[in-house]
Design a protein around this motif. Structure first.
Motif, PDB file in Angstrom:
ATOM      1  N   VAL A 118       0.966  -1.124  -0.058  1.00  0.00           N
ATOM      2  CA  VAL A 118       0.145  -0.006   0.048  1.00  0.00           C
ATOM      3  C   VAL A 118       1.000   1.212   0.235  1.00  0.00           C
ATOM      4  N   VAL A 119       2.104   1.125   0.007  1.00  0.00           N
ATOM      5  CA  VAL A 119       2.996   2.151   0.231  1.00  0.00           C
ATOM      6  C   VAL A 119       3.715   2.159  -1.083  1.00  0.00           C
ATOM      7  N   PRO A 120       3.956   3.530  -1.906  1.00  0.00           N
ATOM      8  CA  PRO A 120       4.192   3.461  -3.343  1.00  0.00           C
ATOM      9  C   PRO A 120       5.981   3.127  -3.149  1.00  0.00           C
ATOM     10  N   VAL A 121       6.629   2.540  -4.306  1.00  0.00           N
ATOM     11  CA  VAL A 121       7.976   2.469  -4.366  1.00  0.00           C
ATOM     12  C   VAL A 121       8.393   3.842  -4.971  1.00  0.00           C
ATOM     13  N   ASP A 122       9.215   4.338  -3.965  1.00  0.00           N
ATOM     14  CA  ASP A 122       9.811   5.788  -4.323  1.00  0.00           C
ATOM     15  C   ASP A 122      10.889   5.776  -3.233  1.00  0.00           C
ATOM     16  N   PRO A 123      12.072   6.270  -3.927  1.00  0.00           N
ATOM     17  CA  PRO A 123      13.388   6.279  -2.715  1.00  0.00           C
ATOM     18  C   PRO A 123      13.331   7.367  -1.975  1.00  0.00           C
ATOM     19  N   ILE A 124      12.228   8.386  -2.064  1.00  0.00           N
ATOM     20  CA  ILE A 124      12.101   9.513  -1.115  1.00  0.00           C
ATOM     21  C   ILE A 124      10.969   9.273  -0.213  1.00  0.00           C
ATOM     22  N   PHE A 125       9.831   9.077  -1.039  1.00  0.00           N
ATOM     23  CA  PHE A 125       8.395   9.024  -0.292  1.00  0.00           C
ATOM     24  C   PHE A 125       7.743   7.798  -0.185  1.00  0.00           C
ATOM     25  N   GLY A 126       8.513   6.649  -0.085  1.00  0.00           N
ATOM     26  CA  GLY A 126       7.865   5.374   0.080  1.00  0.00           C
ATOM     27  C   GLY A 126       8.856   4.401   0.315  1.00  0.00           C
TER      28      GLY A 126
END
Length: 149
Positions: A118-126
Motif C-alpha cells: 500500500v506504500v508506493p515504491v519511491d526512493p524518497i516518499f515510499g
C-alpha cells in the motif's frame, strides 16, 4: 500469542511457521502460554506434537525442559544461549543476525502469499522496493534477497 481477554477474532486469524527458541524452562513453557488461546500449528518449530501432551488444550500449562537451548537459529555473530553481557540488548551494533549455513531456519519460510504493498515504491516518499516472502525464517535471507540492512 492470541489472547483470551478481550477475545480475539480467531475466525479471521491465520498464523503458523512460528520459530521458537528459549534459554530456560520458563521461556520454553511459554511458547504456548497459559490462559492464551493460541492453537499450536503443525508448521511451528519445534513441532508441537513432539513436546505437548496428547491431551493438550490451548491455554493449558505444560512442561518441556527438553526444549531448553534446542533449535538454536544459529546466527552468524550472536551466540545463544545469550550471555549476561547481552541479556538486555537494546541495539544490534556489532552483531550479525544472518543465518549460518546449517541453521534450522533455512528453507522454513512460508511463501504462499503476496506482500501487501500500500506504500508506493519511491526512493524518497515510499518504500525502496516491495520484496516477496523469503525462503528462510528471519529477516536476512541466505540467498541475499530482501532486507540488506
Amino acid at each position: 500469542r492470541i489472547v483470551n481477554n478481550p477475545l480475539a477474532d480467531t475466525a479471521h486469524i491465520r498464523y503458523g511457521y512460528a520459530f521458537n527458541y528459549g534459554d530456560s524452562v520458563g521461556i520454553v513453557n511459554q511458547f504456548y502460554p497459559q490462559t492464551y488461546i493460541t492453537i499450536p500449528q503443525p508448521t511451528d518449530i519445534p513441532f508441537p506434537a513432539s513436546f505437548l501432551p496428547a491431551s493438550y488444550v490451548p491455554g493449558q500449562s505444560y512442561n518441556a525442559p527438553q526444549l531448553v537451548s534446542a533449535n538454536n537459529p544459529m546466527f552468524v555473530n550472536f551466540s545463544l544461549p545469550a550471555t549476561d553481557g547481552v541479556m538486555n540488548i537494546a541495539y544490534a551494533t556489532g552483531f550479525n543476525f544472518r543465518l549460518q549455513s546449517s541453521s534450522p531456519a533455512i528453507g522454513k519460510g512460508y511463501r504462499a502469499f503476496s506482500p501487501l504493498s500500500v506504500v508506493p515504491v519511491d526512493p524518497i516518499f515510499g518504500a525502496t522496493e516491495i520484496t516477496p516472502p523469503g525462503n528462510d525464517i528471519g529477516c536476512y535471507q541466505v540467498n541475499g534477497s530482501g532486507n540488506q540492512h
